[in-house]
Design a protein around this motif. Structure first.
Motif, PDB file in Angstrom:
ATOM      1  N   THR A  10      -4.803   3.857   9.479  1.00  0.00           N
ATOM      2  CA  THR A  10      -5.809   2.935   9.754  1.00  0.00           C
ATOM      3  C   THR A  10      -6.829   3.129   9.372  1.00  0.00           C
ATOM      4  O   THR A  10      -7.999   2.588   8.846  1.00  0.00           O
ATOM      5  N   ASP A  11      -7.017   4.184   8.618  1.00  0.00           N
ATOM      6  CA  ASP A  11      -8.248   5.039   7.861  1.00  0.00           C
ATOM      7  C   ASP A  11      -8.716   4.001   6.352  1.00  0.00           C
ATOM      8  O   ASP A  11      -7.736   3.669   5.970  1.00  0.00           O
ATOM      9  N   ASP A  12      -9.738   3.312   6.579  1.00  0.00           N
ATOM     10  CA  ASP A  12     -10.203   2.526   5.796  1.00  0.00           C
ATOM     11  C   ASP A  12     -11.087   2.891   4.533  1.00  0.00           C
ATOM     12  O   ASP A  12     -11.372   1.812   3.976  1.00  0.00           O
ATOM     13  N   ARG A  13     -10.505   4.107   3.961  1.00  0.00           N
ATOM     14  CA  ARG A  13     -11.611   4.828   3.080  1.00  0.00           C
ATOM     15  C   ARG A  13     -11.251   4.484   1.638  1.00  0.00           C
ATOM     16  O   ARG A  13     -12.236   4.761   0.783  1.00  0.00           O
ATOM     17  N   GLY A  32      -9.651   2.009   0.409  1.00  0.00           N
ATOM     18  CA  GLY A  32      -9.444   1.055  -0.046  1.00  0.00           C
ATOM     19  C   GLY A  32      -8.137   0.526  -0.247  1.00  0.00           C
ATOM     20  O   GLY A  32      -7.227   1.056   0.393  1.00  0.00           O
ATOM     21  N   PRO A  33      -7.712  -0.896  -0.853  1.00  0.00           N
ATOM     22  CA  PRO A  33      -6.293  -1.480  -0.592  1.00  0.00           C
ATOM     23  C   PRO A  33      -5.944  -0.486  -1.993  1.00  0.00           C
ATOM     24  O   PRO A  33      -5.882  -0.015  -2.425  1.00  0.00           O
ATOM     25  N   GLN A  63      -0.204  -1.110   3.638  1.00  0.00           N
ATOM     26  CA  GLN A  63      -1.150  -0.269   3.305  1.00  0.00           C
ATOM     27  C   GLN A  63      -1.833   0.953   4.638  1.00  0.00           C
ATOM     28  O   GLN A  63      -1.489   1.705   4.274  1.00  0.00           O
ATOM     29  N   GLU A  64      -0.465   0.765   5.433  1.00  0.00           N
ATOM     30  CA  GLU A  64      -1.418   1.897   6.283  1.00  0.00           C
ATOM     31  C   GLU A  64       0.280   3.714   6.167  1.00  0.00           C
ATOM     32  O   GLU A  64      -0.995   4.675   5.932  1.00  0.00           O
ATOM     33  N   ASN A  89      -2.996   4.552   3.196  1.00  0.00           N
ATOM     34  CA  ASN A  89      -3.693   5.426   3.964  1.00  0.00           C
ATOM     35  C   ASN A  89      -3.233   6.422   4.827  1.00  0.00           C
ATOM     36  O   ASN A  89      -4.232   7.791   4.499  1.00  0.00           O
TER      37      ASN A  89
END
Length: 333
Positions: A231-234, A236-237, A249-250, A253
């Motif tokens: 779930t790390d959002d560093r 971006g998409p 997305q997971e 990431n």
């Protein structure tokens, strides 16, 4: 076609890859999700050295947790399904899973382990005594003589006498995993790693030209850390062109966090290699020379140049369940 741009990074800093979609040809759908991401970030590598279809585990000295037991059983179910699917393909090597154990240590503290081993055997897991590795190792080093296992067991007895709660077999486990992969090749994974959605339709393979850098995976030691990486959002998409490959997305990431945060992997709780890899053999010999040496430290010193993720990232990176509740108990390590 796709174009790739890799930003350089100062020594000791994390690296981030920026991926740009060009115009023109549509990508070919890959069989594995990982291949789609890998080929987008880097370039496709040719298969040079296949890795035998053997999964090695180790357990001794007491009953394993339900989670570790289910992890091994779940992988065996996947192996049985794949081998059944390949039953008419006589030219294809069949998968097998070996659980290495030590009978003498089990007798010191069984606690229900015998029943678990019987169930594993019935499912198709090969349960083998680690002492059976020694004859093969004696052809490589004189450290693997017949007295080695007795010496180790004696050390365990001394430790148990001094510390009755002592059940940590980490150092012996490190030695056994290195001996097993030295002799047979294959994949070693701790019992806290689950099958997840792993695809066994093709073997793993080395990407470096001489086949000496093992494959490694996600660098986590707890289920909490594992979930946090996904779930790390560093980053971006994810690139939209990956959607058609079933990548989430997971997945993106997890790939990027492994790439950026761990330029040099730990070859210990999971590694895969061809047999007779000279570096793995050297690590096994060092462990045999000192039963209380740390396998993690030995592997770290022997793989100081393994800082290229494109060489060591395993094709199962996005598929295995890298951490389970057994990881939080530090079981199987």
């Amino acid at each position: 076609m796709y174009q790739y741009e890799q930003k350089s990074r100062p020594i000791g800093k994390s690296r981030r890859l920026e991926v740009h979609a060009g115009q023109g040809q549509e990508p070919v759908i890959q069989r594995h999700k990982f291949d789609a991401v890998y080929n987008l970030v880097w370039e496709k590598r040719e298969r040079v050295h296949d890795i035998p279809k053997i999964i090695h585990r180790f357990w001794a000295g007491g009953a394993m947790s339900r989670q570790s037991f289910e992890n091994i059983m779940g992988m065996q179910e996947r192996i049985n399904d794949q081998n059944q699917s390949d039953r008419r393909k006589l030219w294809k090597e069949k998968w097998k899973q070996i659980l290495w154990t030590v009978r003498d240590i089990n007798q010191m503290r069984a606690d229900g382990l015998d029943g678990q081993l019987e169930q594993l055997r019935a499912s198709g897991v090969r349960v083998m005594d680690a002492g059976e590795l020694l004859p093969g190792m004696t052809k490589i080093t004189d450290m693997a003589g017949p007295g080695y296992m007795a010496r180790v067991v004696g050390s365990m007895e001394d430790l148990c006498g001094e510390h009755p709660e002592f059940i940590d077999l980490k150092y012996l486990s490190d030695t056994v995993r290195l001996m097993a992969v030295s002799l047979y090749g294959g994949i070693y994974m701790d019992t806290d790693i689950g099958a997840g959605s792993v695809d066994l339709s093709e073997p793993l393979y080395h990407r470096d030209s001489d086949g000496t850098i093992p494959l490694a995976g996600v660098q986590v030691q707890s289920s909490h850390t594992y979930e946090r990486q996904k779930t790390d959002d560093r980053f971006g998409p994810m690139p939209p062109e990956l959607v058609r490959f079933g990548i989430t997305q997971e997945d993106w990431n997890l790939f990027q966090s492994t790439l950026m945060d761990f330029p040099k992997p730990v070859f210990n709780y999971f590694f895969a290699s061809r047999p007779r890899n000279p570096r793995i053999v050297a690590a096994a010999c060092r462990m045999l020379a000192d039963p209380l040496e740390s396998g993690m430290n030995v592997m770290d010193t022997l793989f100081t140049d393994s800082d290229r993720p494109e060489d060591w990232m395993v094709q199962w990176l996005l598929d295995l369940q890298w951490a389970t509740s057994a990881s939080d108990m530090q079981e199987g390590t």
